[in-house]
Design an enzyme around this catalytic site. Sequence first.
Site, short mmCIF file in Angstrom:
data_model
loop_
_atom_site.label_atom_id
_atom_site.label_comp_id
_atom_site.label_asym_id
_atom_site.label_seq_id
_atom_site.Cartn_x
_atom_site.Cartn_y
_atom_site.Cartn_z
N CYS A 188 -3.52 4.69 9.48
CA CYS A 188 -2.24 4.11 9.89
C CYS A 188 -1.56 4.90 10.99
O CYS A 188 -0.37 4.66 11.28
CB CYS A 188 -1.30 4.02 8.69
SG CYS A 188 -1.93 2.97 7.35
N CYS A 220 0.83 -1.20 0.00
CA CYS A 220 0.00 0.00 0.00
C CYS A 220 0.86 1.25 0.00
O CYS A 220 0.63 2.19 -0.76
CB CYS A 220 -0.93 -0.02 1.21
SG CYS A 220 -2.13 1.34 1.23
N CYS A 221 1.89 1.26 0.86
CA CYS A 221 2.81 2.40 0.89
C CYS A 221 3.52 2.57 -0.45
O CYS A 221 3.78 3.68 -0.89
CB CYS A 221 3.85 2.22 2.01
SG CYS A 221 3.21 2.39 3.69
N CYS A 231 7.97 3.54 5.68
CA CYS A 231 7.09 3.21 4.57
C CYS A 231 7.85 2.89 3.29
O CYS A 231 7.25 2.46 2.31
CB CYS A 231 6.13 4.37 4.30
SG CYS A 231 6.96 5.90 3.86
N CYS A 287 -0.91 8.71 7.10
CA CYS A 287 -2.27 8.44 6.67
C CYS A 287 -3.16 8.18 7.88
O CYS A 287 -2.72 7.59 8.88
CB CYS A 287 -2.29 7.23 5.74
SG CYS A 287 -1.50 7.52 4.14
#
Length: 271
Positions: free
Chosen positions: A223, A137-138, A248, A220
């Site tokens: 997170c 995702c990162c 990340c 985010c």
Amino acid sequence: MTQHSHTDRRPVPRSPDLSALGATAARLAASFSALDLFERVAAIRNEIDGSIVFTTSFGLEDQAIAHAIFVQNLAIEIVTLDTGRLFPETHQLWAETERRYGRPIRAIVPNHGAVEAFVAEFGINGFRSSAAARHACCGVRKVEPLGRALKGAAGWITGLRAEQSMDRAAVPYAAVEPQHRLLKVNPLLDWGRGRVVDFVRGHGIPYNPLHDRGFLSIGCAPCTRAVKPGEPERAGRWWWEQEEKKECGLHNRPAPPAASPAAALFAPPKD
């Protein structure tokens, strides 16, 4: 050395001379201990021949650096990675910062097809299913957009501080970043958090109200959580993971230049 303002013409991008960048890193690292933040940022602009990008996530450190850039009218482009999952408070601060200084902050957004593919495979919050999914995702929301943000740049400024984590304590003031083939500079590396707070308050710099609610490191929204008393600064990032390294993928640490004295500068001063 030539002074630069934001109205200067940018040099035509060319293949970087990595050995020359290494020498520049050594000069900057050797000079920083005697300079304040305004002088450090100005020195970065004067020493690097080419375009410079400062990536901000609107944290305290980034707001301090942005202030030093804006008030000196330096030819340094400020960009942010708008991941699509930022806090509303972060977007509000973004707008407030642009109003305060009268300069735009460029948004770099993820590739929509890559985001759609990730969500289709893992679900909207699938990054919590495993460390590999979170890094994926990162990668989609941050790492790939960063590559576009830095394309053609000769220098990259970040808000990394040695005090933030054990891994960041081993980062030099300046070093050649081999993946992006540019000079990465961390002008607040030796500052403690208290010193950053004093700078922001002393200069009346706008900051994210989440900091006042215990969010010491803000990324985010899904997170990031507030930090509990006694926890390290980055404990609130990806808190469900048990590994010590809370990153990340934006800041993979390169080896410092052989000629750089930065190794003696890693320890931050006491506030």
